[in-house]
Design a protein around this motif. Structure first.
Motif, PDB file in Angstrom:
ATOM      1  N   GLY A  43      38.565 -32.801 -26.965  1.00  0.00           N
ATOM      2  CA  GLY A  43      39.794 -32.052 -26.702  1.00  0.00           C
ATOM      3  C   GLY A  43      41.033 -32.681 -27.298  1.00  0.00           C
ATOM      4  O   GLY A  43      42.119 -32.592 -26.712  1.00  0.00           O
ATOM      5  N   SER A  44      40.901 -33.299 -28.458  1.00  0.00           N
ATOM      6  CA  SER A  44      42.051 -33.940 -29.102  1.00  0.00           C
ATOM      7  C   SER A  44      43.197 -32.957 -29.311  1.00  0.00           C
ATOM      8  O   SER A  44      42.979 -31.778 -29.607  1.00  0.00           O
ATOM      9  CB  SER A  44      41.647 -34.514 -30.468  1.00  0.00           C
ATOM     10  N   THR A  45      44.417 -33.474 -29.184  1.00  0.00           N
ATOM     11  CA  THR A  45      45.603 -32.656 -29.418  1.00  0.00           C
ATOM     12  C   THR A  45      46.291 -33.016 -30.727  1.00  0.00           C
ATOM     13  O   THR A  45      47.297 -32.417 -31.081  1.00  0.00           O
ATOM     14  CB  THR A  45      46.603 -32.804 -28.249  1.00  0.00           C
ATOM     15  N   ASP A  46      45.746 -33.991 -31.444  1.00  0.00           N
ATOM     16  CA  ASP A  46      46.280 -34.338 -32.762  1.00  0.00           C
ATOM     17  C   ASP A  46      45.359 -33.741 -33.826  1.00  0.00           C
ATOM     18  O   ASP A  46      44.647 -32.783 -33.574  1.00  0.00           O
ATOM     19  CB  ASP A  46      46.447 -35.860 -32.910  1.00  0.00           C
ATOM     20  N   ASN A  47      45.321 -34.309 -34.991  1.00  0.00           N
ATOM     21  CA  ASN A  47      44.553 -33.790 -36.128  1.00  0.00           C
ATOM     22  C   ASN A  47      43.097 -34.288 -36.142  1.00  0.00           C
ATOM     23  O   ASN A  47      42.366 -34.040 -37.096  1.00  0.00           O
ATOM     24  CB  ASN A  47      45.276 -34.184 -37.430  1.00  0.00           C
ATOM     25  N   SER A  48      42.661 -34.981 -35.108  1.00  0.00           N
ATOM     26  CA  SER A  48      41.317 -35.570 -35.079  1.00  0.00           C
ATOM     27  C   SER A  48      40.215 -34.527 -35.241  1.00  0.00           C
ATOM     28  O   SER A  48      39.242 -34.739 -35.966  1.00  0.00           O
ATOM     29  CB  SER A  48      41.097 -36.333 -33.775  1.00  0.00           C
ATOM     30  N   GLY A  49      40.324 -33.408 -34.563  1.00  0.00           N
ATOM     31  CA  GLY A  49      39.305 -32.365 -34.656  1.00  0.00           C
ATOM     32  C   GLY A  49      39.165 -31.833 -36.076  1.00  0.00           C
ATOM     33  O   GLY A  49      38.048 -31.610 -36.554  1.00  0.00           O
ATOM     34  N   ALA A  50      40.279 -31.651 -36.752  1.00  0.00           N
ATOM     35  CA  ALA A  50      40.251 -31.172 -38.146  1.00  0.00           C
ATOM     36  C   ALA A  50      39.621 -32.220 -39.062  1.00  0.00           C
ATOM     37  O   ALA A  50      38.881 -31.872 -39.995  1.00  0.00           O
ATOM     38  CB  ALA A  50      41.668 -30.834 -38.609  1.00  0.00           C
ATOM     39  N   ILE A  51      39.885 -33.486 -38.804  1.00  0.00           N
ATOM     40  CA  ILE A  51      39.275 -34.558 -39.599  1.00  0.00           C
ATOM     41  C   ILE A  51      37.759 -34.533 -39.413  1.00  0.00           C
ATOM     42  O   ILE A  51      36.999 -34.672 -40.376  1.00  0.00           O
ATOM     43  CB  ILE A  51      39.879 -35.933 -39.220  1.00  0.00           C
ATOM     44  N   CYS A  52      37.306 -34.346 -38.182  1.00  0.00           N
ATOM     45  CA  CYS A  52      35.866 -34.230 -37.917  1.00  0.00           C
ATOM     46  C   CYS A  52      35.266 -33.097 -38.744  1.00  0.00           C
ATOM     47  O   CYS A  52      34.213 -33.262 -39.378  1.00  0.00           O
ATOM     48  CB  CYS A  52      35.613 -33.961 -36.433  1.00  0.00           C
ATOM     49  N   ASP A  53      35.926 -31.944 -38.738  1.00  0.00           N
ATOM     50  CA  ASP A  53      35.430 -30.787 -39.479  1.00  0.00           C
ATOM     51  C   ASP A  53      35.373 -31.056 -40.981  1.00  0.00           C
ATOM     52  O   ASP A  53      34.436 -30.622 -41.662  1.00  0.00           O
ATOM     53  CB  ASP A  53      36.298 -29.562 -39.200  1.00  0.00           C
ATOM     54  N   GLN A  54      36.346 -31.782 -41.507  1.00  0.00           N
ATOM     55  CA  GLN A  54      36.350 -32.129 -42.937  1.00  0.00           C
ATOM     56  C   GLN A  54      35.157 -33.001 -43.284  1.00  0.00           C
ATOM     57  O   GLN A  54      34.517 -32.810 -44.321  1.00  0.00           O
ATOM     58  CB  GLN A  54      37.652 -32.836 -43.314  1.00  0.00           C
ATOM     59  N   TYR A  55      34.835 -33.950 -42.430  1.00  0.00           N
ATOM     60  CA  TYR A  55      33.661 -34.796 -42.671  1.00  0.00           C
ATOM     61  C   TYR A  55      32.373 -33.979 -42.594  1.00  0.00           C
ATOM     62  O   TYR A  55      31.463 -34.184 -43.386  1.00  0.00           O
ATOM     63  CB  TYR A  55      33.616 -35.975 -41.688  1.00  0.00           C
ATOM     64  N   TYR A  56      32.300 -33.060 -41.664  1.00  0.00           N
ATOM     65  CA  TYR A  56      31.119 -32.207 -41.568  1.00  0.00           C
ATOM     66  C   TYR A  56      30.941 -31.386 -42.851  1.00  0.00           C
ATOM     67  O   TYR A  56      29.834 -31.278 -43.374  1.00  0.00           O
ATOM     68  CB  TYR A  56      31.199 -31.286 -40.357  1.00  0.00           C
ATOM     69  N   GLU A  57      32.028 -30.812 -43.340  1.00  0.00           N
ATOM     70  CA  GLU A  57      31.956 -30.006 -44.569  1.00  0.00           C
ATOM     71  C   GLU A  57      31.461 -30.829 -45.752  1.00  0.00           C
ATOM     72  O   GLU A  57      30.721 -30.333 -46.600  1.00  0.00           O
ATOM     73  CB  GLU A  57      33.326 -29.406 -44.886  1.00  0.00           C
ATOM     74  N   LYS A  58      31.841 -32.083 -45.796  1.00  0.00           N
ATOM     75  CA  LYS A  58      31.466 -32.946 -46.915  1.00  0.00           C
ATOM     76  C   LYS A  58      30.075 -33.550 -46.751  1.00  0.00           C
ATOM     77  O   LYS A  58      29.358 -33.763 -47.730  1.00  0.00           O
ATOM     78  CB  LYS A  58      32.504 -34.062 -47.063  1.00  0.00           C
ATOM     79  N   TYR A  59      29.664 -33.832 -45.517  1.00  0.00           N
ATOM     80  CA  TYR A  59      28.405 -34.546 -45.256  1.00  0.00           C
ATOM     81  C   TYR A  59      27.566 -33.842 -44.185  1.00  0.00           C
ATOM     82  O   TYR A  59      27.073 -34.469 -43.252  1.00  0.00           O
ATOM     83  CB  TYR A  59      28.687 -35.974 -44.795  1.00  0.00           C
ATOM     84  N   GLU A  60      27.374 -32.551 -44.311  1.00  0.00           N
ATOM     85  CA  GLU A  60      26.703 -31.799 -43.253  1.00  0.00           C
ATOM     86  C   GLU A  60      25.255 -32.214 -43.020  1.00  0.00           C
ATOM     87  O   GLU A  60      24.695 -31.956 -41.955  1.00  0.00           O
ATOM     88  CB  GLU A  60      26.786 -30.298 -43.498  1.00  0.00           C
ATOM     89  N   ASP A  61      24.639 -32.900 -43.997  1.00  0.00           N
ATOM     90  CA  ASP A  61      23.272 -33.395 -43.788  1.00  0.00           C
ATOM     91  C   ASP A  61      23.225 -34.614 -42.861  1.00  0.00           C
ATOM     92  O   ASP A  61      22.159 -34.976 -42.368  1.00  0.00           O
ATOM     93  CB  ASP A  61      22.617 -33.771 -45.119  1.00  0.00           C
ATOM     94  N   TYR A  62      24.371 -35.239 -42.665  1.00  0.00           N
ATOM     95  CA  TYR A  62      24.417 -36.479 -41.888  1.00  0.00           C
ATOM     96  C   TYR A  62      25.293 -36.393 -40.637  1.00  0.00           C
ATOM     97  O   TYR A  62      25.154 -37.217 -39.740  1.00  0.00           O
ATOM     98  CB  TYR A  62      24.949 -37.626 -42.754  1.00  0.00           C
ATOM     99  N   ILE A  63      26.208 -35.440 -40.622  1.00  0.00           N
ATOM    100  CA  ILE A  63      27.205 -35.394 -39.555  1.00  0.00           C
ATOM    101  C   ILE A  63      27.118 -34.080 -38.790  1.00  0.00           C
ATOM    102  O   ILE A  63      27.021 -33.004 -39.380  1.00  0.00           O
ATOM    103  CB  ILE A  63      28.630 -35.576 -40.137  1.00  0.00           C
ATOM    104  N   SER A  64      27.152 -34.202 -37.466  1.00  0.00           N
ATOM    105  CA  SER A  64      27.295 -33.044 -36.581  1.00  0.00           C
ATOM    106  C   SER A  64      28.619 -33.193 -35.850  1.00  0.00           C
ATOM    107  O   SER A  64      29.027 -34.303 -35.506  1.00  0.00           O
ATOM    108  CB  SER A  64      26.167 -33.002 -35.552  1.00  0.00           C
ATOM    109  N   VAL A  65      29.289 -32.079 -35.632  1.00  0.00           N
ATOM    110  CA  VAL A  65      30.580 -32.088 -34.950  1.00  0.00           C
ATOM    111  C   VAL A  65      30.522 -31.148 -33.756  1.00  0.00           C
ATOM    112  O   VAL A  65      30.002 -30.033 -33.854  1.00  0.00           O
ATOM    113  CB  VAL A  65      31.719 -31.659 -35.904  1.00  0.00           C
TER     114      VAL A  65
END
Length: 134
Positions: A43-65
């Motif tokens: 439930g982050s209120t800063d940009n943390s959630g968006a950063i997680c999503d960016q990593y998922y988009e780049k490394y979806e074989d390794y990262i779940s969000v």
């Protein structure tokens, strides 16, 4: 089944999160470690959630969000345990860094001792200048 599941609870850590994830994903890619990273946005209120999503988009074989309502650290980790697919679970705080080759060294210990049930290991404390073993 993966060898490692690395659970990272995420809450308002936009200034630290990229360094944390990079310290892990670089080891996975360089050493071909069979591993998953679970980024659990609490439930982050800063940009943390968006950063997680960016990593998922780049490394979806390794990262779940996962994006959840704020529940606190304990319930967030428990949520990660339920989602983990690895034989071994590692807890990593979102402002931590994994030491270079840590996953490779841990994998060697697992192989040497024929898949032990539990592994304890030291960690370093780093204040920005000094690194000492704890």
């Amino acid at each position: 089944m993966k060898l490692f599941s690395i659970i990272i609870p995420v809450y308002n850590v936009e200034n630290f999160l990229s360094k944390c994830v990079d310290s892990i994903i670089n080891q996975i890619l360089q050493n071909h470690i069979d591993c998953e990273i679970l980024l659990i946005d609490d439930g982050s209120t800063d940009n943390s959630g968006a950063i997680c999503d960016q990593y998922y988009e780049k490394y979806e074989d390794y990262i779940s969000v996962y994006h959840n309502e704020n529940q606190g650290l304990l319930l967030t980790r428990r949520f990660g345990y339920k989602k983990a697919k690895g034989e071994y679970i590692l807890n990593c705080d979102s402002d931590d860094l994994l030491d270079e080759n840590m996953l490779n060294r841990l994998k060697s210990v697992i192989e040497k001792f024929s898949f032990p049930d539990l592994i304890f290991f030291n960690y370093y404390s780093f204040d920005g200048e000094n690194k000492e073993i704890v």
